[in-house]
Scaffold this active site. Structure first.
Site, PDB file in Angstrom:
ATOM      1  N   SER A   1       0.864  -1.172   0.000  1.00  0.00           N
ATOM      2  CA  SER A   1       0.000   0.000   0.000  1.00  0.00           C
ATOM      3  C   SER A   1       0.898   1.219   0.000  1.00  0.00           C
ATOM      4  O   SER A   1       2.120   1.076  -0.014  1.00  0.00           O
ATOM      5  CB  SER A   1      -0.903  -0.045   1.231  1.00  0.00           C
ATOM      6  OG  SER A   1      -1.909   0.921   1.119  1.00  0.00           O
TER       7      SER A   1
ATOM      8  N   THR B   1      -7.792   2.047   2.916  1.00  0.00           N
ATOM      9  CA  THR B   1      -7.547   1.334   4.169  1.00  0.00           C
ATOM     10  C   THR B   1      -8.675   1.579   5.168  1.00  0.00           C
ATOM     11  O   THR B   1      -9.277   0.632   5.681  1.00  0.00           O
ATOM     12  CB  THR B   1      -6.209   1.780   4.776  1.00  0.00           C
ATOM     13  OG1 THR B   1      -5.189   1.588   3.808  1.00  0.00           O
ATOM     14  CG2 THR B   1      -5.886   0.976   6.014  1.00  0.00           C
TER      15      THR B   1
ATOM     16  N   CYS C   1      -0.249  -9.598  -7.807  1.00  0.00           N
ATOM     17  CA  CYS C   1      -0.862  -8.275  -7.939  1.00  0.00           C
ATOM     18  C   CYS C   1      -2.215  -8.339  -8.617  1.00  0.00           C
ATOM     19  O   CYS C   1      -3.015  -7.443  -8.494  1.00  0.00           O
ATOM     20  CB  CYS C   1       0.068  -7.323  -8.688  1.00  0.00           C
ATOM     21  SG  CYS C   1       0.084  -7.583 -10.475  1.00  0.00           S
TER      22      CYS C   1
ATOM     23  N   CYS D   1       5.786 -14.438  -9.598  1.00  0.00           N
ATOM     24  CA  CYS D   1       4.519 -13.699  -9.434  1.00  0.00           C
ATOM     25  C   CYS D   1       4.442 -12.972  -8.096  1.00  0.00           C
ATOM     26  O   CYS D   1       4.837 -13.485  -7.051  1.00  0.00           O
ATOM     27  CB  CYS D   1       3.363 -14.681  -9.558  1.00  0.00           C
ATOM     28  SG  CYS D   1       1.755 -13.919  -9.335  1.00  0.00           S
TER      29      CYS D   1
ATOM     30  N   CYS E   1      -2.832  -9.327 -14.369  1.00  0.00           N
ATOM     31  CA  CYS E   1      -3.073 -10.132 -15.572  1.00  0.00           C
ATOM     32  C   CYS E   1      -4.496 -10.644 -15.597  1.00  0.00           C
ATOM     33  O   CYS E   1      -5.125 -10.726 -16.653  1.00  0.00           O
ATOM     34  CB  CYS E   1      -2.072 -11.290 -15.639  1.00  0.00           C
ATOM     35  SG  CYS E   1      -1.999 -12.302 -14.167  1.00  0.00           S
TER      36      CYS E   1
ATOM     37  N   ARG F   1       0.643  -4.080  -6.741  1.00  0.00           N
ATOM     38  CA  ARG F   1      -0.677  -4.622  -6.389  1.00  0.00           C
ATOM     39  C   ARG F   1      -1.721  -3.845  -7.161  1.00  0.00           C
ATOM     40  O   ARG F   1      -1.586  -2.621  -7.324  1.00  0.00           O
ATOM     41  CB  ARG F   1      -0.885  -4.437  -4.878  1.00  0.00           C
ATOM     42  CG  ARG F   1      -2.174  -4.993  -4.321  1.00  0.00           C
ATOM     43  CD  ARG F   1      -2.106  -6.493  -4.180  1.00  0.00           C
ATOM     44  NE  ARG F   1      -3.280  -7.032  -3.485  1.00  0.00           N
ATOM     45  CZ  ARG F   1      -4.365  -7.487  -4.115  1.00  0.00           C
ATOM     46  NH1 ARG F   1      -4.445  -7.482  -5.419  1.00  0.00           N
ATOM     47  NH2 ARG F   1      -5.383  -7.977  -3.418  1.00  0.00           N
TER      48      ARG F   1
ATOM     49  N   CYS G   1       2.566  -6.960 -16.684  1.00  0.00           N
ATOM     50  CA  CYS G   1       2.956  -7.731 -15.502  1.00  0.00           C
ATOM     51  C   CYS G   1       4.203  -7.088 -14.892  1.00  0.00           C
ATOM     52  O   CYS G   1       5.219  -6.956 -15.559  1.00  0.00           O
ATOM     53  CB  CYS G   1       3.247  -9.185 -15.850  1.00  0.00           C
ATOM     54  SG  CYS G   1       3.997 -10.041 -14.450  1.00  0.00           S
TER      55      CYS G   1
HETATM   56  C1  LIG Z   1       0.465   1.244  -4.417  1.00  0.00           C
HETATM   57  C2  LIG Z   1      -0.735   1.442  -3.536  1.00  0.00           C
HETATM   58  C3  LIG Z   1      -0.851   2.585  -2.777  1.00  0.00           C
HETATM   59  C4  LIG Z   1      -1.948   2.759  -1.950  1.00  0.00           C
HETATM   60  N1  LIG Z   1      -1.989   3.875  -1.165  1.00  0.00           N
HETATM   61  C5  LIG Z   1      -2.949   3.975  -0.217  1.00  0.00           C
HETATM   62  C6  LIG Z   1      -2.926   5.049   0.711  1.00  0.00           C
HETATM   63  O1  LIG Z   1      -2.018   5.895   0.672  1.00  0.00           O
HETATM   64  N2  LIG Z   1      -3.891   5.101   1.656  1.00  0.00           N
HETATM   65  C7  LIG Z   1      -4.878   4.164   1.734  1.00  0.00           C
HETATM   66  O2  LIG Z   1      -5.715   4.239   2.635  1.00  0.00           O
HETATM   67  N3  LIG Z   1      -4.946   3.162   0.852  1.00  0.00           N
HETATM   68  C8  LIG Z   1      -4.002   3.039  -0.127  1.00  0.00           C
HETATM   69  N4  LIG Z   1      -4.045   1.982  -1.008  1.00  0.00           N
HETATM   70  C9  LIG Z   1      -5.194   1.085  -0.987  1.00  0.00           C
HETATM   71  C10 LIG Z   1      -5.162   0.108   0.170  1.00  0.00           C
HETATM   72  O3  LIG Z   1      -3.916  -0.550   0.193  1.00  0.00           O
HETATM   73  C11 LIG Z   1      -6.271  -0.917   0.014  1.00  0.00           C
HETATM   74  O4  LIG Z   1      -7.466  -0.244  -0.115  1.00  0.00           O
HETATM   75  C12 LIG Z   1      -6.335  -1.865   1.210  1.00  0.00           C
HETATM   76  O5  LIG Z   1      -5.177  -2.625   1.266  1.00  0.00           O
HETATM   77  C13 LIG Z   1      -7.543  -2.770   1.117  1.00  0.00           C
HETATM   78  O6  LIG Z   1      -7.582  -3.625   2.215  1.00  0.00           O
HETATM   79  P1  LIG Z   1      -8.234  -5.072   2.108  1.00  0.00           P
HETATM   80  O7  LIG Z   1      -8.198  -5.615   3.466  1.00  0.00           O
HETATM   81  O8  LIG Z   1      -9.519  -4.989   1.411  1.00  0.00           O
HETATM   82  O9  LIG Z   1      -7.267  -5.900   1.133  1.00  0.00           O
HETATM   83  P2  LIG Z   1      -5.720  -6.203   1.220  1.00  0.00           P
HETATM   84  O10 LIG Z   1      -5.031  -5.203   2.027  1.00  0.00           O
HETATM   85  O11 LIG Z   1      -5.285  -6.407  -0.170  1.00  0.00           O
HETATM   86  O12 LIG Z   1      -5.638  -7.589   2.005  1.00  0.00           O
HETATM   87  C14 LIG Z   1      -6.075  -8.786   1.467  1.00  0.00           C
HETATM   88  C15 LIG Z   1      -5.393  -9.938   2.170  1.00  0.00           C
HETATM   89  O13 LIG Z   1      -6.016 -11.138   1.798  1.00  0.00           O
HETATM   90  C16 LIG Z   1      -5.057 -12.105   1.441  1.00  0.00           C
HETATM   91  N5  LIG Z   1      -5.706 -13.010   0.492  1.00  0.00           N
HETATM   92  C17 LIG Z   1      -6.148 -12.703  -0.751  1.00  0.00           C
HETATM   93  N6  LIG Z   1      -6.722 -13.763  -1.305  1.00  0.00           N
HETATM   94  C18 LIG Z   1      -6.659 -14.768  -0.417  1.00  0.00           C
HETATM   95  C19 LIG Z   1      -7.106 -16.126  -0.434  1.00  0.00           C
HETATM   96  N7  LIG Z   1      -7.777 -16.629  -1.471  1.00  0.00           N
HETATM   97  N8  LIG Z   1      -6.839 -16.889   0.645  1.00  0.00           N
HETATM   98  C20 LIG Z   1      -6.184 -16.377   1.718  1.00  0.00           C
HETATM   99  N9  LIG Z   1      -5.753 -15.107   1.782  1.00  0.00           N
HETATM  100  C21 LIG Z   1      -6.005 -14.306   0.726  1.00  0.00           C
HETATM  101  C22 LIG Z   1      -3.937 -11.289   0.872  1.00  0.00           C
HETATM  102  O14 LIG Z   1      -2.725 -11.997   0.899  1.00  0.00           O
HETATM  103  C23 LIG Z   1      -3.930 -10.077   1.780  1.00  0.00           C
HETATM  104  O15 LIG Z   1      -3.159 -10.295   2.924  1.00  0.00           O
HETATM  105  C24 LIG Z   1      -2.975   1.787  -1.877  1.00  0.00           C
HETATM  106  C25 LIG Z   1      -2.864   0.640  -2.646  1.00  0.00           C
HETATM  107  C26 LIG Z   1      -1.759   0.445  -3.469  1.00  0.00           C
HETATM  108  C27 LIG Z   1      -1.643  -0.823  -4.260  1.00  0.00           C
HETATM  109  S1  SF4 Z   2      -0.603 -11.527 -10.709  1.00  0.00           S
HETATM  110 FE1  SF4 Z   2      -0.250 -11.616 -12.900  1.00  0.00          FE
HETATM  111  S2  SF4 Z   2       0.448  -9.597 -13.440  1.00  0.00           S
HETATM  112 FE2  SF4 Z   2       0.664  -9.755 -11.223  1.00  0.00          FE
HETATM  113  S3  SF4 Z   2       2.738 -10.458 -10.868  1.00  0.00           S
HETATM  114 FE3  SF4 Z   2       1.470 -12.285 -10.971  1.00  0.00          FE
HETATM  115  S4  SF4 Z   2       1.547 -12.899 -13.100  1.00  0.00           S
HETATM  116 FE4  SF4 Z   2       2.287 -10.796 -13.046  1.00  0.00          FE
END
Ligand SMILES: Cc1cc2nc3c(=O)[nH]c(=O)nc-3n(C[C@H](O)[C@H](O)[C@H](O)COP(=O)(O)OP(=O)(O)OC[C@H]3O[C@@H](n4cnc5c(N)ncnc54)[C@H](O)[C@@H]3O)c2cc1C
Ligand code: SF4
Lengths: 546, 262
Positions: free
Chosen positions: A54, A339, A518, A515, A521, A303, A492
């Site tokens: 994040s 978040t 993220c 991988c 793909c 991601r 990717c």
């Molecule tokens: C580059 C970037 C910058 C960002 N900047 C900000 C910011 O500045 N401020 C902010 O508030 N938000 C920001 N965000 C957004 C924020 O990170 C997300 O909104 C937040 O992480 C969502 O939380 P979540 O719990 O829904 O999912 P996630 O945080 O993605 O958590 C999901 C969890 O589930 C696990 N999981 C997934 N599938 C499975 C499965 N089938 N079985 C078991 N485990 C699984 C994953 O491994 C992960 O640990 C940013 C995102 C990115 C990518």
């Molecule tokens: S999820 Fe797909 S796009 Fe992301 S790293 Fe893995 S192969 Fe590449």
């Protein structure tokens, strides 16, 4: 096959912000109502936080409600945002600073904290375990298990110890069924189970398609003299061009570190676009180079982000479960923050589940009213036009619209903009698009993909079924390679997809070990031919402090 | 006939996970471990697996897992309990103990426990000392077999096949014995979910160094840690002549001119 079964009151898939907040809230509510509730969380990463990427500037609104004493409990939110800068990069050397009054109000960060979401999740997991939640890292949920009546019964964890041909190796451990009264899906953006549930229950009926972006992030140790903890820089412009939208971030965190990255909307049309290379190029702009020069890159990750917002938000309940956080799409795109909204959605889900358990309902129907009466609903409703405006009007006029709407109309502009075309349908023919020649990395500020992936600590057991499944193995040769020059090579961020010329025949090679999970793909492939599946437990990145 | 009802102690160490790229702190004072994934040392995991197999074979009936470290090494003790160990013991120690100190602590524990088989990894993948098992055997004045790739316990003796340079060496010795494990001894199992849950309820005792009446020695001081030198990028040359002249001029390699004596 006969599967072992374990039963809980609630099973939660994914130990992210949403899932862990739901787990804590369930236990807290059970304590106040003096009931017992068993809660189990499965997480595919080798530990909590290992797969979290994040920014992050975090609004503590939800955390204040969940643990009002989070300061005393030493939550890792220690760097308050002290200064906002909003920039427009005009070209590779120049930029404009946008005066804060001209920027949408939602871009102001007073009261927020710069933090690592991975570390916040590690902390939330400790709180949850203290409350009695069972957390199992290294166990992906592979499939949804249904009752005969079509409601969700629980999940099946992934098998461990299958070889590449799907046959058991010595030490093979079959997955188990975890069943529950309610199963919460909190896999984050584009969860593969969330995707299946949305389809099965048509949860997105009458909604706009979900829209996505890919976020690429790096962590840098920088010269302490240049470090200004609390400084938050956002912006857009160069090097993105044409209809490729996005924005960058640069946060001064603690320990003389900078978190920086680029978020590229996945509705771009030019198949030659490489979000990874855009991010590498970005760091050569003086705005970035002034801090990064002489520093050392210490981590890399990527991601996808679900950014469709209000108009794309699916129905979040179904018999036996709920979809929460970015798995549903609760991110507030006008603030690029997901978040606090993910956390809040988990907390509301917990309330609804306890209602449903008391009333012996199989669907947590009170979620809808809890949601409508919450600040989460207001926040998402007010920013409903933000994303569509940027998509339709471009970053400049879209940005102007957003300033007007957010600052003058408080997000209540009497017009609803929609964006009805799914991102994967946007890709054009390679021959019709400008080929982009990205500069070679210099090894100081910019790097190639492999040395970047190296810093993510990703690893997958080699002899296991490929977790990137092509529905049609021939599609790349029919469509993607000849017509679009296989965009997966470029979108990717981990170099998983490689087109190799073999005796003048192209061959698509999938380097699944690299991988980063993220999900880009799975989202962007024009034919929706790639299905991301969970690999063996514990596989994938091992991000520290991301 | 099998010797039954033996007691085994397995010593395990919490180390940086083998998937994680080790990063040195900016001030070179140590490796940066903040929020990095930590795991049981792979050789220790093999030791735990071996003890569990001895238990499953009806030879051992009590496995105590010991780890010396700060509170979070209890995670690794729990993992060992999930694999099948019976009891855990954490010896609280907030600094990195030297191999000799670890051996002294384990000696104390052995005095209380009187185990028949002491299993350790041959080395830990962080500091790579390969000393603890040997020192422990010396302190206990008992036989040792290091780098084991096969272990058989029969009638109060251990028959151990050791991996040595270029071959295998099989030795036999009376119990009690200290054995350190090599990579090929076994392939540790995956811990199943119900076992992980049960492990949370298995006994895990905590002792301080004071409880064991141990004072750490201070004769080793960590002076600095540095990463391996950066490999320089390769260059493409077009001919053998160019190669020779580059080797001579840039790499300062002494190559005799044609016809010259080397
Ligand atoms: C580059 C970037 C910058 C960002 N900047 C900000 C910011 O500045 N401020 C902010 O508030 N938000 C920001 N965000 C957004 C924020 O990170 C997300 O909104 C937040 O992480 C969502 O939380 P979540 O719990 O829904 O999912 P996630 O945080 O993605 O958590 C999901 C969890 O589930 C696990 N999981 C997934 N599938 C499975 C499965 N089938 N079985 C078991 N485990 C699984 C994953 O491994 C992960 O640990 C940013 C995102 C990115 C990518
Ligand atoms: S999820 Fe797909 S796009 Fe992301 S790293 Fe893995 S192969 Fe590449």
């Amino acid at each position: 096959m006969e599967r072992d079964v374990m039963s809980f009151d609630v099973v939660i898939v994914g130990a992210g912000a949403a899932g862990l907040s739901a787990a804590c809230r369930l236990k807290q509510l059970a304590q106040t109502q003096q009931t017992e509730i068993s809660v189990c969380v499965v997480e595919k990463g080798s530990e909590v936080g290992a797969h979290i990427v994040s920014g992050a500037v975090i609004d503590p609104k939800a955390l204040n409600e969940l643990f009002p004493d989070w300061h005393e409990r030493q939550a890792p939110l220690t760097v308050p945002a002290t200064e906002d800068q909003i920039l427009w990069l005009r070209n590779s050397t120049q930029h404009w600073t946008i005066p804060t009054w001209l920027a949408p109000k939602t871009m102001h960060n007073t009261g927020n904290y710069i933090a690592s979401l991975g570390n916040l999740c590690r902390w939330l997991a400790d709180q949850a375990e203290d409350l009695g939640v069972e957390i199992f890292p290294g166990f992906p949920a592979a499939e949804v298990i249904y009752h005969e009546n079509g409601s969700v019964r629980g999940i099946l964890t992934a098998d461990m110890g299958l070889d590449a041909q799907n046959t058991p190796k010595s030490g093979h451990m079959p997955g188990m069924i975890l069943e529950a009264k309610f199963t919460l899906f909190s896999e984050g953006c584009r969860g593969h189970l969330g995707k299946a549930l949305i389809e099965k229950y048509a949860l997105d009926q009458n909604k706009d398609p979900q829209h996505y972006a890919i976020g690429i992030k790096e962590l840098w140790d920088i010269d302490p003299v240049k470090h200004q903890p609390g400084l938050v820089i956002h912006g857009t412009g160069w090097p993105l061009q044409g209809d490729t939208n996005g924005g960058f971030f640069l946060y001064h965190t603690d320990n003389h570190q900078i978190a920086m990255g680029l978020i590229v909307d996945l509705n771009y049309s030019n198949p030659w676009v490489s979000p990874f290379d855009e991010c590498q190029q970005l760091k050569h702009h003086p705005v970035f180079a002034q801090y990064l020069e002489g520093g050392k890159r210490v981590s890399y990750g990527a991601r996808a982000i679900a950014k469709g917002g209000f108009n794309s938000l699916p129905k979040m309940t179904f018999p036996g479960g709920l979809l929460i956080g970015c798995d549903a799409g609760t991110l507030n795109v006008s603030r690029i923050k997901g978040t606090h909204t993910a956390m809040k959605s988990g907390m509301l889900a917990a309330e609804a589940i306890l209602d449903a358990m008391q009333n012996q309902q199989t669907e947590a129907i009170s979620f809808e009213s809890h949601f409508r009466n919450s600040w989460l609903y207001d926040e998402l409703f007010q920013s409903k036009n933000f994303g569509p405006a940027l998509h339709k009007l471009g970053p400049f006029w879209g940005g102007a619209f957003n300033t007007l709407e957010q600052n003058l109309f408080q997000g209540r502009f009497p017009l609803k903009l929609h964006d009805k075309k799914a991102d994967h349908l946007q890709i054009k023919l390679a021959a019709h698009c400008l080929k982009i020649n990205y500069p070679k990395p210099d090894g100081l500020l910019s790097f190639d993909k492999l040395s970047s992936v190296y810093l993510s600590n990703t690893n997958h057991e080699e002899d296991q079924p490929c977790h990137l499944h092509l529905h049609d193995n021939k599609q790349p040769y029919r469509v993607n390679i000849p017509l679009h020059n296989e965009p997966a090579q470029r979108f990717c961020p981990a170099g998983v997809y490689e087109v190799i010329e073999e005796s003048s025949q192209p061959r698509l090679q999938i380097n699944a070990q690299n991988c980063l999970h993220c999900k880009t793909c799975d989202i962007k492939d024009s034919g929706q031919n790639i299905q991301w599946l969970p690999p063996e437990g514990g596989g994938g990145p091992n991000y520290p402090n991301m | 006939m099998n010797t039954n009802h033996l007691k085994a102690i397995v010593a395990i160490k919490r180390v940086i996970d083998y998937n994680v790229k080790v990063r040195v702190k900016a001030d070179l004072s140590d490796v940066d471990l903040s929020n990095t994934k930590m795991s049981m040392n792979p050789f220790c995991e093999i030791a735990v697996e071996e003890a569990v197999r001895l238990k499953e074979a009806g030879i051992v009936d009590d496995i105590l897992v010991v780890s010396i470290g700060p509170k979070n090494c209890q995670e690794q003790i729990r993992s060992a309990l999930a694999l099948g160990a019976d009891r855990g013991l954490q010896v609280e120690c907030d600094v990195s103990a030297s191999p000799l100190d670890v051996a002294r602590i384990l000696q104390k524990i052995q005095q209380e426990e009187g185990a028949d088989i002491f299993l350790l990894g041959k080395q830990s993948i962080d500091t790579d000392n390969n000393q603890t098992g040997q020192m422990l055997a010396a302190l206990l004045d008992c036989p040792q077999a290091t780098c084991a790739s096969r272990i058989q316990i029969e009638q109060n003796k251990a028959i151990v096949t050791r991996e040595v340079d270029g071959g295998l060496l099989t030795v036999e010795m009376p119990l009690p014995v200290v054995i350190t494990t090599d990579l090929r001894l076994n392939e540790p199992r995956f811990a199943a979910l119900p076992k992980i849950m049960q492990a949370k309820r298995k006994p895990l005792a905590v002792k301080t160094l004071a409880d064991l009446d141990i004072k750490l020695t201070t004769d080793i001081e960590l002076i600095s840690v540095s990463s391996p030198a950066h490999r320089q990028a390769g260059i493409m040359l077009n001919s053998v002549d160019e190669l020779i002249s580059t080797l001579r001029s840039d790499a300062q390699v002494q190559i005799p001119k044609h016809g010259e004596e080397a």
